[in-house]
Design an enzyme around this catalytic site. Structure first.
Site, short mmCIF file in Angstrom:
data_model
loop_
_atom_site.label_atom_id
_atom_site.label_comp_id
_atom_site.label_asym_id
_atom_site.label_seq_id
_atom_site.Cartn_x
_atom_site.Cartn_y
_atom_site.Cartn_z
N ALA A 8 0.85 -1.21 -0.12
CA ALA A 8 -0.07 0.23 -0.06
C ALA A 8 0.76 1.12 -0.04
O ALA A 8 0.40 2.23 -0.23
CB ALA A 8 -1.10 0.00 1.06
N SER A 9 2.25 1.21 0.29
CA SER A 9 2.90 2.36 0.06
C SER A 9 3.22 2.98 -1.40
O SER A 9 3.73 4.36 -1.25
CB SER A 9 4.30 2.02 0.80
OG SER A 9 4.12 1.79 2.12
N SER A 121 -0.04 -10.46 -12.88
CA SER A 121 0.72 -9.91 -14.07
C SER A 121 0.56 -10.57 -15.38
O SER A 121 0.36 -11.85 -15.48
CB SER A 121 2.19 -10.09 -13.92
OG SER A 121 2.92 -9.42 -14.96
N TYR A 133 9.68 -14.96 -12.28
CA TYR A 133 8.57 -13.72 -12.00
C TYR A 133 7.32 -14.51 -12.55
O TYR A 133 6.19 -14.38 -11.81
CB TYR A 133 8.84 -12.86 -12.63
CG TYR A 133 8.02 -11.75 -12.38
CD1 TYR A 133 7.82 -10.82 -11.10
CD2 TYR A 133 7.06 -11.31 -13.41
CE1 TYR A 133 6.67 -9.77 -10.95
CE2 TYR A 133 6.03 -10.23 -13.23
CZ TYR A 133 5.89 -9.58 -12.07
OH TYR A 133 5.03 -8.63 -11.76
N ALA A 134 7.55 -15.03 -13.49
CA ALA A 134 6.23 -15.62 -14.49
C ALA A 134 5.53 -16.65 -13.63
O ALA A 134 4.16 -16.75 -13.55
CB ALA A 134 6.39 -15.98 -15.80
N LYS A 137 3.76 -15.43 -10.47
CA LYS A 137 2.57 -14.91 -10.75
C LYS A 137 1.46 -15.82 -11.31
O LYS A 137 0.26 -15.62 -11.18
CB LYS A 137 2.66 -13.62 -11.86
CG LYS A 137 3.27 -12.48 -11.10
CD LYS A 137 2.50 -11.77 -10.04
CE LYS A 137 3.33 -10.40 -9.69
NZ LYS A 137 2.27 -9.90 -8.58
#
Length: 223
Positions: A8-9, A121, A133-134, A137
């Site tokens: 949330a930052s 993503s 990364y894939a 996600k």
């Protein structure tokens, strides 16, 4: 209405928190970094989401949560032959294990009509040099569809928003390597406010019939 928003930052998480506050939600934000100064009204907790003990303790002290948005994320790029096991594990802990811990702690207390939105993503469909990364996600899609089937009888929906290149700090992260992001066919990067608007809808009562879905926001890149 009380939403717990991770990441949330900054970036998408911050945009979602801002939108929900404007829509009169009560928002609790979780992030590794301090809350932005321009987010009054958001109860912010600074912690590492991959610290299972601290996360479990905090979740046990939260009351009245009706929606979860897991937007915290990090991108590290590595081609085959140079895969970084620790970077891959770190992305899995943040994207997948934290999602599991959040849902496992909160779902038993979610009311009928509760909502879960996971920020995935478009890369989950595959991208050269981003296999780790894939993979992390893509795992969110399996979680969302499984949880959606499990929670449908309680009226709780679970969905994934999968953005393509979005104008966030991650896009300019110096730790990001490889090919520079390309503009989608609409001629600009996706705005965080556009992702936030979709998240707000999926959290609303009007979206009660949408569950177990991945909604891709790609500016035409999938065409």
């Amino acid at each position: 209405m009380h939403a717990l928003v991770t990441g949330a930052s900054s970036g998408i998480g911050a945009a979602i928190a801002t939108r929900l506050l404007a829509d009169q939600w009560r928002v609790t934000g979780l992030d590794l970094t301090p809350a932005p100064r321009d987010a009054p009204g958001c109860a912010h907790h600074q912690l590492d989401l991959t610290d299972a003990a601290r996360l479990r303790d905090l979740l046990g002290r939260l009351d009245g949560v009706t929606a979860l948005v897991h937007a915290a994320g990090v991108l590290r790029v590595a081609p085959l032959g140079a895969l970084d096991a620790e970077a891959g594990a770190a992305m899995w802990r943040l994207h997948v294990a934290a999602a599991e811990a959040l849902a496992d702690a909160l779902v038993p207390r979610l009311p009928a009509g509760g909502r879960i939105v996971l920020i995935g993503s478009r890369t989950a469909s595959g991208a050269a040099g981003r296999s780790q990364y894939a993979a992390s996600k893509a795992a969110l899609i399996g979680l969302a569809r499984s949880w959606a089937a499990e929670l449908a009888p309680r009226g709780i929906t679970v969905n994934v928003i999968a953005p393509a290149a979005t104008d966030t700090p991650m896009l300019a992260d110096p730790a990001r390597t490889g090919v520079a992001p390309k503009l989608p066919p609409i001629g600009r990067f996706i705005r965080t406010e556009e992702i936030a608007a979709l998240a707000a809808f999926l959290l609303s009562a009007e979206a009660g019939a949408i569950t177990g879905q991945q909604i891709v926001v790609c500016g035409g890149a999938s065409l």
